[in-house]
Design a protein around this motif. Structure first.
Motif, PDB file in Angstrom:
ATOM      1  N   ALA A   1      -6.895   2.069  -3.902  1.00 21.55           N
ATOM      2  CA  ALA A   1      -7.683   2.364  -5.100  1.00 21.55           C
ATOM      3  C   ALA A   1      -8.378   1.087  -5.573  1.00 21.55           C
ATOM      4  O   ALA A   1      -7.737   0.038  -5.675  1.00 21.55           O
ATOM      5  N   HIS A   2      -9.693   1.178  -5.841  1.00 22.40           N
ATOM      6  CA  HIS A   2     -10.471  -0.041  -6.111  1.00 22.40           C
ATOM      7  C   HIS A   2      -9.938  -0.814  -7.308  1.00 22.40           C
ATOM      8  O   HIS A   2     -10.104  -2.014  -7.409  1.00 22.40           O
ATOM      9  N   PHE A   3      -9.242  -0.094  -8.236  1.00 27.79           N
ATOM     10  CA  PHE A   3      -8.744  -0.762  -9.444  1.00 27.79           C
ATOM     11  C   PHE A   3      -7.383  -1.411  -9.212  1.00 27.79           C
ATOM     12  O   PHE A   3      -6.889  -2.135 -10.056  1.00 27.79           O
ATOM     13  N   PHE A   4      -6.767  -1.145  -8.061  1.00 25.79           N
ATOM     14  CA  PHE A   4      -5.417  -1.661  -7.852  1.00 25.79           C
ATOM     15  C   PHE A   4      -5.477  -3.112  -7.377  1.00 25.79           C
ATOM     16  O   PHE A   4      -6.201  -3.427  -6.436  1.00 25.79           O
ATOM     17  N   PRO A   5      -4.691  -4.017  -8.033  1.00 23.90           N
ATOM     18  CA  PRO A   5      -4.765  -5.434  -7.634  1.00 23.90           C
ATOM     19  C   PRO A   5      -4.466  -5.603  -6.142  1.00 23.90           C
ATOM     20  O   PRO A   5      -3.562  -4.964  -5.614  1.00 23.90           O
ATOM     21  N   GLY A   6      -5.251  -6.444  -5.504  1.00 19.26           N
ATOM     22  CA  GLY A   6      -4.998  -6.742  -4.089  1.00 19.26           C
ATOM     23  C   GLY A   6      -5.726  -5.834  -3.128  1.00 19.26           C
ATOM     24  O   GLY A   6      -5.550  -5.965  -1.913  1.00 19.26           O
ATOM     25  N   ALA A   7      -6.539  -4.906  -3.646  1.00 28.34           N
ATOM     26  CA  ALA A   7      -7.313  -4.052  -2.730  1.00 28.34           C
ATOM     27  C   ALA A   7      -8.234  -4.938  -1.897  1.00 28.34           C
ATOM     28  O   ALA A   7      -8.857  -5.858  -2.423  1.00 28.34           O
ATOM     29  N   LYS A   8      -8.280  -4.675  -0.605  1.00 26.64           N
ATOM     30  CA  LYS A   8      -9.090  -5.523   0.289  1.00 26.64           C
ATOM     31  C   LYS A   8     -10.046  -4.649   1.089  1.00 26.64           C
ATOM     32  O   LYS A   8      -9.723  -3.499   1.409  1.00 26.64           O
ATOM     33  N   PRO A   9     -11.212  -5.206   1.448  1.00 29.58           N
ATOM     34  CA  PRO A   9     -12.207  -4.371   2.139  1.00 29.58           C
ATOM     35  C   PRO A   9     -11.842  -4.085   3.591  1.00 29.58           C
ATOM     36  O   PRO A   9     -11.230  -4.920   4.262  1.00 29.58           O
TER      37      PRO A   9
ATOM     38  N   GLN B   1      -9.698  17.205   6.442  1.00 26.50           N
ATOM     39  CA  GLN B   1      -8.749  17.989   5.645  1.00 26.50           C
ATOM     40  C   GLN B   1      -7.307  17.521   5.805  1.00 26.50           C
ATOM     41  O   GLN B   1      -6.381  18.161   5.301  1.00 26.50           O
ATOM     42  N   LEU B   2      -7.097  16.401   6.504  1.00 25.13           N
ATOM     43  CA  LEU B   2      -5.724  15.909   6.676  1.00 25.13           C
ATOM     44  C   LEU B   2      -5.103  15.613   5.314  1.00 25.13           C
ATOM     45  O   LEU B   2      -5.749  15.034   4.442  1.00 25.13           O
ATOM     46  N   ASP B   3      -3.855  15.982   5.170  1.00 29.51           N
ATOM     47  CA  ASP B   3      -3.145  15.752   3.910  1.00 29.51           C
ATOM     48  C   ASP B   3      -2.462  14.384   4.003  1.00 29.51           C
ATOM     49  O   ASP B   3      -1.284  14.289   4.339  1.00 29.51           O
ATOM     50  N   LEU B   4      -3.218  13.323   3.738  1.00 30.04           N
ATOM     51  CA  LEU B   4      -2.698  11.961   3.888  1.00 30.04           C
ATOM     52  C   LEU B   4      -1.999  11.507   2.607  1.00 30.04           C
ATOM     53  O   LEU B   4      -2.331  11.965   1.514  1.00 30.04           O
ATOM     54  N   ALA B   5      -1.047  10.588   2.774  1.00 33.08           N
ATOM     55  CA  ALA B   5      -0.281  10.084   1.623  1.00 33.08           C
ATOM     56  C   ALA B   5      -1.193   9.308   0.680  1.00 33.08           C
ATOM     57  O   ALA B   5      -2.015   8.516   1.127  1.00 33.08           O
ATOM     58  N   TYR B   6      -1.044   9.547  -0.616  1.00 33.59           N
ATOM     59  CA  TYR B   6      -1.861   8.796  -1.580  1.00 33.59           C
ATOM     60  C   TYR B   6      -1.096   8.417  -2.840  1.00 33.59           C
ATOM     61  O   TYR B   6      -0.446   9.254  -3.474  1.00 33.59           O
ATOM     62  N   ALA B   7      -1.163   7.168  -3.189  1.00 37.23           N
ATOM     63  CA  ALA B   7      -0.883   6.632  -4.527  1.00 37.23           C
ATOM     64  C   ALA B   7      -1.673   5.324  -4.556  1.00 37.23           C
ATOM     65  O   ALA B   7      -1.919   4.725  -3.492  1.00 37.23           O
ATOM     66  N   PRO B   8      -2.118   4.861  -5.731  1.00 41.66           N
ATOM     67  CA  PRO B   8      -3.036   3.711  -5.783  1.00 41.66           C
ATOM     68  C   PRO B   8      -2.624   2.479  -4.968  1.00 41.66           C
ATOM     69  O   PRO B   8      -3.500   1.828  -4.390  1.00 41.66           O
TER      70      PRO B   8
ATOM     71  N   ALA C   1      -6.943   5.238  -1.518  1.00 38.29           N
ATOM     72  CA  ALA C   1      -7.725   5.906  -2.558  1.00 38.29           C
ATOM     73  C   ALA C   1      -7.430   7.404  -2.474  1.00 38.29           C
ATOM     74  O   ALA C   1      -6.945   7.884  -1.451  1.00 38.29           O
ATOM     75  N   ALA C   2      -7.739   8.114  -3.551  1.00 38.79           N
ATOM     76  CA  ALA C   2      -7.473   9.557  -3.556  1.00 38.79           C
ATOM     77  C   ALA C   2      -8.180  10.211  -2.369  1.00 38.79           C
ATOM     78  O   ALA C   2      -7.667  11.133  -1.751  1.00 38.79           O
ATOM     79  N   MET C   3      -9.383   9.730  -2.095  1.00 43.46           N
ATOM     80  CA  MET C   3     -10.075  10.140  -0.867  1.00 43.46           C
ATOM     81  C   MET C   3      -9.918   8.960   0.094  1.00 43.46           C
ATOM     82  O   MET C   3     -10.629   7.957  -0.034  1.00 43.46           O
ATOM     83  N   ASP C   4      -8.985   9.066   1.016  1.00 43.80           N
ATOM     84  CA  ASP C   4      -8.734   7.937   1.916  1.00 43.80           C
ATOM     85  C   ASP C   4     -10.001   7.582   2.702  1.00 43.80           C
ATOM     86  O   ASP C   4     -10.833   8.451   2.997  1.00 43.80           O
ATOM     87  N   ASN C   5     -10.099   6.309   3.080  1.00 44.12           N
ATOM     88  CA  ASN C   5     -11.259   5.814   3.839  1.00 44.12           C
ATOM     89  C   ASN C   5     -11.557   6.705   5.045  1.00 44.12           C
ATOM     90  O   ASN C   5     -12.716   6.951   5.376  1.00 44.12           O
ATOM     91  N   LEU C   6     -10.497   7.183   5.685  1.00 43.92           N
ATOM     92  CA  LEU C   6     -10.682   7.996   6.892  1.00 43.92           C
ATOM     93  C   LEU C   6     -11.265   9.369   6.541  1.00 43.92           C
ATOM     94  O   LEU C   6     -12.116   9.903   7.253  1.00 43.92           O
ATOM     95  N   ILE C   7     -10.807   9.914   5.414  1.00 41.85           N
ATOM     96  CA  ILE C   7     -11.313  11.223   4.964  1.00 41.85           C
ATOM     97  C   ILE C   7     -12.792  11.083   4.581  1.00 41.85           C
ATOM     98  O   ILE C   7     -13.618  11.939   4.913  1.00 41.85           O
TER      99      ILE C   7
END
Ligand SMILES: Cc1cc2nc3c(=O)[nH]c(=O)nc-3n(C[C@H](O)[C@H](O)[C@H](O)COP(=O)(O)OP(=O)(O)OC[C@H]3O[C@@H](n4cnc5c(N)ncnc54)[C@H](O)[C@@H]3O)c2cc1C
Length: 557
Positions: free
Chosen positions: A371-379, A426-433, A437-443
């Motif tokens: 999640a872009h707001f989560f500290p340590g997010a990297k590109p 449509q994969l149900d991938l694990a998500y928490a910040p 991201a809620a929409m994972d990069n792969l999705i």
């Protein structure tokens, strides 16, 4: 009589095969023969030993609880006898006997009912001038690791020939030891065969930032020095050096099999069926010495990796011991960490897919790894490759400072089970910040792919846009970011028209010209393209991956 199983080679594949054969058949008489002194070591760990990340070389040869996997361990724990320092120099298939050569001993032989060849691979040594000078080293064995560590003294200059996985990992290891590293690659990009150029550019940028000199498109023609290497020669060019590491790839050790008349595949590695039987049903082969099937193309490939060697060792061990197991093939999944960048691929790159005759669509998707707001997010940058028409996912490449491994592994699963872009999205991938991201990069990449495959989204590569700019094509490069973003960083020649005002200012744009839109990651770029489409503009596209995936120089401020 109990089944006699002989295994030639006691590293990843051979050791695994012997251990699995024992578990499958408790009564079998199992002998493993290796010409080296060290067995069952993790060659993958060598760069980390050289860089002192792993303090003791024994850790590369130990079980997770610290027991060294030597001949004694295999005899006591696995019930397998191991003969080190012993080379198998021939196979008499008629008599079912292998001929052994041991330094200081008389030639001997060993009978088998089933034979497993796990002879691995050797570094490719180019046939160029003075390649046998001292301090021209390879990175393959424990002995290589010790020598490299000894010679990698702070302040020394080293040239690494070959910017593949091993070359790059070694570059980091040497640089961490205070060695000044020049990476020399014959092709015009790093990681050729692993990544397409625009993804490899992410790795190159980071490697250069760490102070490594990168010479691309540079074919080494020889070496010079009196006894010890002093110069690398590349045509007219001379590069002073104290140390050379040859890392242009490995070749399969297939000589023993060839000498015994076993079939060798088109790749030069030993040919096997899906039970890992060679052309002789009593002889199996596994690991780096044999070829396998690429599950996307169906073609035979030589992709030597420890992950595959271990899985194949199990299969060969089970079958040789009287059980039944198969190995379907690989999709070429590989990954590396070099300095602070992670990079890898699974399935086919765009170049490989096109080379295999697929009609492809591609997506470049740069975004933070959580999640872009989560500290340590990297590109990270993802490049997804799919087949036009069917939408089948053919490959994924990923590079960046963030977590690429889980995206690669999810894509590897999807590719293995022949998923389409629709199914991937449509994969149900694990998500928490903290994880994504809620929409994972792969999705997100799969969704863009769906838009592209349906014709709603039309991308254009950075390379093509650069060509248009260089050749002064008559087109409009439209930056739809905010004025602040535009002022911060930009592409020379782009016209600013923020997305928020685009609808009002449509009349300022010519309808007969090609328009290429872009933003940071091309999400707004895509929206802008759709607005222009709806307004009747004839020729609209967005820049794949936006400015974040632009591998060229930015506009001067
Ligand atoms: C620096 C480095 C980093 C790597 N990193 C990774 C990684 O991150 N991920 C990954 O998946 N893979 C990695 N690999 C690749 C991986 O190490 C190999 O794929 C793996 O070691 C193959 O195992 P193998 O048993 O098939 O062959 P090998 O490791 O080559 O072992 C073959 C054995 O056979 C013996 N032998 C050969 N011929 C004879 C004979 N005639 N008689 C007796 N003995 C013989 C040799 O002495 C050797 O011990 C890396 C390799 C290197 C060098």
């Amino acid at each position: 009589m109990n089944r006699r199983i002989v295994v030639v080679g006691a590293n990843a594949a051979g050791a695994k095969a012997a251990a699995k054969a024992r578990r499958t058949n408790p009564k079998a008489v199992i002998t493993v023969v290796d010409r080296g002194c060290f067995i069952s070591y993790g060659a993958c760990g060598i760069p980390y030993y050289v860089s002192d990340t792993v303090a003791d070389i024994k850790e590369l040869m130990s079980t997770p609880i610290g027991v060294v996997r030597d001949a004694n361990f295999f005899r006591k724990v696995k019930g397998v006898s191991v003969r080190t320092g012993t080379e198998v120099v021939g196979i008499d298939r008629e008599a079912k006997v292998v001929r052994l050569r041991e330094a200081g001993a008389q030639d001997a032989s060993l009978s088998y009912d089933k034979l497993i060849l796990a002879t691995g691979s050797s570094p490719f040594i180019p046939g160029i001038d003075n390649v046998d000078l001292q301090n021209i080293l390879t990175v393959k064995s424990i002995e290589d690791a010790e020598l490299l560590k000894e010679r990698a003294t702070p302040g020394a200059e080293a040239c690494i020939i070959g910017a593949g996985l091993i070359g790059l990992e070694t570059a980091e290891a040497l640089q961490k030891n205070g060695v000044r590293v020049t990476l020399i690659e014959m092709r015009d990009q790093l990681l050729p065969g692993v990544l397409d150029p625009e993804v490899a550019a992410v790795v190159e940028k980071q490697v250069k930032l760490q102070g490594v000199t990168v010479l691309k498109g540079c074919a080494v023609t020889g070496f010079a020095g009196e006894g010890t290497v002093r110069k690398v020669l590349a045509g007219e060019r001379e590069i002073a050096t104290d140390l050379v590491v040859l890392a242009p790839g490995v070749t399969p050790n297939a000589q023993l099999a060839r000498g015994a008349g076993l079939a060798i595949g088109t790749t030069g590695a030993i040919a096997v069926d899906d039970m890992l039987r060679t052309s002789d049903p009593d002889i199996y082969a596994c690991g780096d010495c044999c070829e396998t099937t690429h599950l996307v193309t169906g073609k035979k490939v030589f992709i030597p990796l420890g992950s595959t060697a271990n899985k194949q060792g199990r299969v060969a061990g089970i079958n040789a011991a009287g059980g039944e197991a198969t190995f379907a093939g690989v999709i070429g999944t590989s990954i590396l960490k070099v300095f602070n960048v992670n990079a890898g691929k699974t399935g086919l790159t765009e170049a490989e897919a096109r080379g295999s005759g697929f009609e492809v669509e591609t997506v470049l998707s740069p975004a933070p790894d959580r999640a872009h707001f989560f500290p340590g997010a990297k590109p990270i940058l993802l490049k997804l490759v799919a087949e036009r028409g069917t939408g089948r996912i053919l490959g994924l490449q990923a590079a960046g400072e963030g977590a690429v491994d889980k995206r690669l592994d999810a894509a590897a699963t999807a590719i293995t089970f022949r998923a389409t872009a629709e199914q991937l999205s449509q994969l149900d991938l694990a998500y928490a910040p903290p994880y994504g991201a809620a929409m994972d990069n792969l999705i997100v990449a799969a969704d863009i792919m769906k838009n592209k495959l349906s014709g709603h989204a039309r991308g254009i590569s950075a390379r093509e846009v650069k060509r248009k700019l260089d050749e002064e094509d008559d087109f409009i490069l439209l930056d739809v970011r905010s004025p602040a973003e535009h002022g911060e960083i930009g592409i020379a020649g782009a016209k600013l028209m923020p997305l928020g005002v685009l609808r009002e200012k449509l009349d300022e744009l010519p309808r007969d010209k090609e328009i290429v839109t872009f933003c940071k990651i091309s999400l707004r770029g895509y929206e802008a393209q759709r607005i222009l489409d709806a307004a009747g503009f004839a020729d609209t596209k967005f820049l794949d991956g936006g400015i974040m995936a632009w591998p060229y120089r930015f506009r001067d401020k």
